[in-house]
Design an enzyme around this catalytic site. Structure first.
Site, mmCIF file in Angstrom:
data_model
loop_
_atom_site.group_PDB
_atom_site.id
_atom_site.type_symbol
_atom_site.label_atom_id
_atom_site.label_comp_id
_atom_site.label_asym_id
_atom_site.label_seq_id
_atom_site.Cartn_x
_atom_site.Cartn_y
_atom_site.Cartn_z
ATOM 1 C CB SER A 606 -14.205 3.509 44.544
ATOM 2 O OG SER A 606 -14.543 2.948 43.297
ATOM 3 C CG ASP A 681 -7.464 1.142 40.567
ATOM 4 O OD1 ASP A 681 -8.168 0.228 40.086
ATOM 5 O OD2 ASP A 681 -7.892 1.991 41.366
ATOM 6 C CG HIS A 713 -10.370 0.103 43.028
ATOM 7 N ND1 HIS A 713 -10.184 1.423 42.649
ATOM 8 C CD2 HIS A 713 -11.652 0.032 43.482
ATOM 9 C CE1 HIS A 713 -11.294 2.106 42.864
ATOM 10 N NE2 HIS A 713 -12.189 1.297 43.369
#
Length: 736
Positions: A606, A681, A713
């Site tokens: 991320s 995602d 995600h």
């Protein structure tokens, strides 16, 4: 480098090499595969303190059990999924969660829970009458979201199909309070995607203290652009479209409404709260909360750039508003640091958290907003209020006063005097108080101690008993060769001290040279370096350490728990200072006598994937290899609330978006690079990796990439995590 020692870490390090050789090495199968669960810690879940007689309830193995606080003995089983049968049939349900009504006569049971996004889900809810033993379906109209008892326990409100409903439990009458809810257009009582993700809220309605009214947020997301994800698996992929406001784009128009719940299935009068600014209607309304007065609602309002936050008081009968308090900042007012709002039962004052001093602290204000006094002060963060004991005029809170790596429990008078630390061991605590602040559950962890749950008496912190020690996990850990975290401090590019941790192989030999894998997250307010039990990647790092790798993570400038100045240095230029710091740390690591200076790699997920991409381009001469999982590659692709808080809008700060985008620097990539993303995602869109791949291809750069179909995600489900971590392990072994 300066090492920060702890007694627990030293005790953990007393394992001799001979002992380690007799122990098992951690494998990926232990972490993610056939043996997954061997390192899972136990805890005490589903605790609800009862208001009568000194009892609490817990949820375990499909049962809700009532315990006596002082003796620890179970005195009753309130619900058992093996014996409870739905009224009118023979159907049993699986207990997945529960609420206890305020009068402690009913349970609201959650079952068949279906996740939507990070914090949202829809489920079937059942009402269980503790006196009659009758179990009934709450509503026959389909699954509901956020079903919640009214304070008097007579009503339940929920959201379905973007509308707000109320059920009278005595008559079973269901009343629909709103009718304009529509997919991807209007939402009543539930948050839109970006509020849920960035303001950590999902339910967007609140009962008044007297159960006569409901206040809710209405989201009009008609103008918000749609994002389209393809879901794979059918002959033709399915298009999943949802409203996602990227930086600079239109947000939902938000309003607050209040309805009288008139009883007998009648919908009462609705009033719109006056929350708009005459000069700027592009606002956020991230919190609604009733005061102790059932006729007075409080609302928090942020401007679009999030550098001004207003606390409003709303007359529930007329909707008229008064601005009580305003917080401003030259950078941003982070809602997290003003999220501790407690209205005192005497109706005369409230406790408020603020960063106005440069650190998050607690303040006492009267109901007009006038400051009465600061409660806490100093160069540390009062992380969050756990509760205000008005009878004894005291506040309980968690604090970083002892170390930014820790969370310790403190008690202080409402007058700011007589501060006492109630926790004793170095580490991280979370606390759950009972309603009258006479008892609390203490959840404790450290880098070497999985969760220990202890029941204590307040305010003395006297131990009554230990509810969970995780002795089973501790016993299993003795069978494995485990290398503990070692904390240290190093320096940022500008000389600022930074906190870090290191994990060494148990067979460590200071005369040898080892490759280093750095782990980075690095985003605003985050921390990877904490003295707590790491349940995420710690055991994967054991696999790598057994293979001869040193693992290092350092919290760069911009991360949390060290005050406003440290955190906001990255404002309007995300990625710049953070990357400089990670490169500086890597250069320092190369001077360590046991580090191979030609074998330093980096990985992250991320924001950490974003940081890894920047380090592999801007720091191409420093890092030998890198792995980015689900990275942002340009903040132009990310959502309004998060991105604009730290970068302003792209219309106002285009260089802040582009100068530190990996897309801009793709041509600088040099070492082996692995790019991983899930196609489903909803948070950091697959689009980020697609566009970075395109930039790398146009620059003639070779790299590896892998996508996980339909994974979100978190990239999980089924065999996914084992597959992911095996692939990353293989890449590291081949290239580092």
């Amino acid at each position: 480098m300066k090492y920060i020692g702890s007694l627990l870490a030293l005790l953990f390090l007393t394992h001799t090499l001979a002992t380690a050789q007799m122990q098992r090495a951690v494998t990926l199968d232990d972490v993610w595969g056939r043996n997954a669960g061997v390192f899972t810690q136990r805890t005490v879940e589903g605790v609800n303190w009862m208001k009568t007689g000194g009892f609490y309830t817990t949820q375990n193995d499909g049962r809700i059990v009532k315990f006596n606080i002082t003796t620890g003995q179970s005195v009753d089983t309130l619900f058992d999924q093996r014996t409870a049968v739905v009224a009118g049939g023979s159907q049993h349900i699986n207990l997945e969660g529960y609420q206890l009504s305020a009068d402690e006569r009913k349970l609201l049971i959650t079952t068949d829970d279906e996740p939507i996004y990070r914090r949202s889900s829809r489920a079937q809810f059942y009402v269980y009458d503790l006196q009659s033993g009758q179990l009934t379906l709450l509503s026959k109209g389909g699954k509901q979201l956020y079903a919640t008892f009214s304070p008097d326990g007579k009503l339940v409100a929920f959201v379905r199909d973007n509308n707000l409903f109320v059920v009278d439990l005595a008559t079973k009458q269901e009343t629909q309070l709103t009718t304009d809810g529509k997919q991807n257009a209007i939402i009543n009582g539930a948050a839109d995607w970006v509020y849920e993700e960035e303001f950590t809220m999902s339910r967007a309605f609140e009962w008044s203290p007297d159960s006569r009214r409901i206040a809710w947020i209405r989201f009009d997301e008609s103008r918000v652009p749609e994002y389209n994800m393809q879901l794979w698996g059918n002959l033709y992929p399915i298009d999943y479209r949802f409203k996602y406001p990227k930086a600079g784009e239109a947000n939902s128009t938000v309003t607050v409404w209040i309805a009288d719940v008139a009883g007998k299935g009648q919908t009462g009068k609705k009033v719109q709260a006056q929350t708009g600014l005459s000069t700027d209607t592009d606002i956020y309304l991230p919190r609604i909360q009733w005061t102790q007065n059932p006729n007075l609602l409080s609302v928090r309002r942020l401007n679009r750039l999030q550098n001004r936050l207003d606390l409003l008081h709303i007359n529930a009968a007329t909707g008229q508003s008064t601005t009580i308090l305003t917080e401003t900042s030259p950078t941003y007012v982070d809602l997290e640091f003003t999220d501790d709002l407690t209205y005192l039962r005497d109706g005369k004052a409230f406790v408020w958290s603020s960063e106005r001093s440069g650190f998050k602290h607690l303040y006492l204000h009267d109901m007009s907003g006038k400051l009465i006094r600061p409660i806490t002060s100093g160069e540390f963060e009062a992380i969050n209020i756990l509760g205000v004991d008005e009878k004894n005029q005291a506040v309980y809170y968690l604090s970083t006063e002892d170390s930014p790596l820790e969370r310790q429990l403190y008690r202080i008078g409402l007058d700011g005097r007589n501060k006492t630390r109630l926790t004793k061991q170095p580490g991280t605590y979370s606390i759950k108080f009972n309603p009258d602040f006479t008892y609390y559950l203490e959840y404790y962890t450290s880098t070497t101690t999985p969760t220990v749950v202890t029941l204590r008496k307040a305010p003395t912190a006297e131990q009554l008993r230990v509810l969970e020690t995780n002795s089973g996990l501790t016993g299993r850990l003795r069978q494995y060769a485990i290398s503990p975290k070692r904390f240290f401090t190093t320096k940022a590019a500008d000389g600022t001290p930074l906190n870090g941790f290191e994990i060494r192989p148990l067979s460590f030999d200071s005369t040898k040279k080892y490759p280093v894998l750095m782990f980075v997250y690095g985003g605003p307010g985050s921390q990877t370096v904490e003295n707590d039990w790491d349940t995420r990647d710690f055991f994967w790092y054991q696999v790598l350490a057994d293979k001869g790798y040193v693992i290092v993570s350092v919290d760069n400038r911009g991360t949390g728990a060290r005050g406003t100045t440290f955190r906001t240095q990255t404002y309007a230029q995300l990625g710049k200072l953070e990357t400089q710091d990670q490169i500086a740390v890597a250069q320092t690591l190369k001077t360590w006598p046991y580090v191979d200076p030609n074998r330093v790699g980096i990985w992250g997920w991320s924001y950490g994937g974003y940081m890894t991409a920047l380090c592999m381009t801007l720091g191409a001469d420093t890092f030998k290899m890198g792995i980015s999982v689900a990275p942002v590659t340009t903040w132009r692709f990310y959502d309004t609330i998060y991105t604009e808080r730290y970068l302003k809008r792209p219309q106002e700060n285009p260089l802040g978006y582009d100068e530190n985008s990996p897309l801009t620097h793709a041509a600088k990539l040099r070492g082996p690079y692995l790019l991983i993303h899930g196609t489903g995602d909803d948070n950091v869109h697959f689009q980020n990796s697609v566009m970075f791949e395109d930039a790398l291809i146009r620059s003639g750069k070779q790299f590896q990439s892998f996508y996980y179909p339909n994974r979100n995600h978190g990239i999980s489900g089924g065999n996914t995590r084992l597959h992911l971590y095996q692939m990353m392990t293989n890449f590291i072994e081949k290239n580092l």
